[in-house]
Write an enzyme that holds these catalytic residues in place. Sequence first.
Site, mmCIF file in Angstrom:
data_model
loop_
_atom_site.group_PDB
_atom_site.id
_atom_site.type_symbol
_atom_site.label_atom_id
_atom_site.label_comp_id
_atom_site.label_asym_id
_atom_site.label_seq_id
_atom_site.Cartn_x
_atom_site.Cartn_y
_atom_site.Cartn_z
ATOM 1 N N ARG A 124 -42.656 21.723 -11.031
ATOM 2 C CA ARG A 124 -43.861 22.456 -10.627
ATOM 3 C C ARG A 124 -45.099 21.621 -10.907
ATOM 4 N NH1 ARG A 124 -46.634 26.556 -8.578
ATOM 5 N NH2 ARG A 124 -48.528 27.153 -9.676
ATOM 6 N N GLU A 144 -40.563 26.969 -31.872
ATOM 7 C CA GLU A 144 -41.155 27.274 -30.566
ATOM 8 C C GLU A 144 -41.175 28.764 -30.304
ATOM 9 O OE1 GLU A 144 -41.563 28.367 -26.525
ATOM 10 O OE2 GLU A 144 -39.633 28.515 -27.544
ATOM 11 N N GLU A 145 -40.171 29.470 -30.804
ATOM 12 C CA GLU A 145 -40.022 30.894 -30.500
ATOM 13 C C GLU A 145 -40.998 31.782 -31.262
ATOM 14 O OE1 GLU A 145 -38.294 32.018 -28.174
ATOM 15 O OE2 GLU A 145 -36.712 30.558 -27.756
ATOM 16 N N HIS A 169 -32.389 34.214 -23.471
ATOM 17 C CA HIS A 169 -32.537 35.249 -24.497
ATOM 18 C C HIS A 169 -31.454 36.322 -24.407
ATOM 19 C CE1 HIS A 169 -36.936 34.378 -25.861
ATOM 20 N NE2 HIS A 169 -36.361 33.288 -25.391
ATOM 21 N N ASP A 201 -35.258 25.561 -32.641
ATOM 22 C CA ASP A 201 -34.957 26.859 -33.249
ATOM 23 C C ASP A 201 -34.129 27.758 -32.341
ATOM 24 O OD1 ASP A 201 -37.267 26.838 -31.643
ATOM 25 O OD2 ASP A 201 -38.059 28.656 -32.550
#
Length: 392
Positions: A177, A137-138, A364, A79
């Site tokens: 990470r 996902e957003e 973004h 998306d």
Amino acid sequence: MREITEMIDGMREELTQIRRELHRHPELSGQEFGTADRICGYLDRWGVEYERGIAGTGIVAAVRGKLPGKTVGLRADMDALPVEEERDVPYRSENPGVMHACGHDAHVTVLLGAAKVFQSMRDELAGTVKFFFQPAEETTGGAERMIEAGCLEDPHVDYVLGLHVSSRYEAGYAGIRYGNMMAASDEFTVEIDGASCHGAHPDLGRDAMVAAGAVLLGLQTLVSRNLSPVNPAVCTVGKIQGGTAGNIICGQVTMNGILRSLDPETRTFLKERVTAMAEKTAESYGCSAKVTFRASYPALINDDRVVDIVKETACQVLGEERVTEEREPDLGTEDFSYFAGERPSCFWHLGCADRERGITADLHSCRFDIDEDCLPVGVKIQVLSALRLMRG
């Protein structure tokens, strides 16, 4: 490894074309119908089996090797965001007010590239690779719904890999990470009720605006005076609505905010403290407060063994000096956390910046872009890591 990397290097132009096609046609969460059509078009062209309509617009594809082995899932989100693109580039968004400002077009491109590579080697492949093209996902968390629809079964998926482009790193670099990588989040609403009256007679009302101000100031101490300094968390109130006119004592205020935390016990504690602080503070001003929560994504916790494999692969592909072991978690959220909660997983950062060309904008942003040299890098690390995991 050499044959695979050479093959992927030869795909650079094709990967760039795929990414630009996707970038020109972004779609918001839950509306990724055209994106799904384009993905399926490539899968059809390469002969990759798939099922579409998973969790709405999602797609699950698979390459089943001729030999037995583990099953590895690779995931990309599809998306875009409600952002008007400002960069004047040939592949600029053609959908006004919508843009791939978070790099999901790059994620889908890498996943398609991986699917093509695995399909080309299926006769020698030991195990199965599944490809999760995930919607929303957003917003609403398409990962959770795809899992509920059974994407991790038939065959049973043993490991899952995911990535996110990052402008913190130049193209050709990666960030890895261990352990807790991204935060859990809980949105909250505080509704404060008082009693409105004429502004000239404040003694006849109960000022919800003043009570809200006290609640807001109190919440600023939620983290600093209730948690250890080495236990990261964030409490943000981003919206306050209340009142009807400047000369009327306000009778009702609504506050909206979000909690971000890394530890499950801390997550529970913060929700309890927000409720207690709002209710007790409002009561001290003669008002009442009602607090409601909407749980969002859980914390994203990587599996150390899978991270080891991805890190070793990235070092082989890029060189040790180009792979950063990230020391601090990110208090942002990511719904890959649902996959990581179900299977041993690794989510990592793919460098996409090019400072010489001015490609540095953060995710973004209306000016976000990528150095497309990162696309073959992403395919290489995902493919080679998956192959190592399939061997067990």
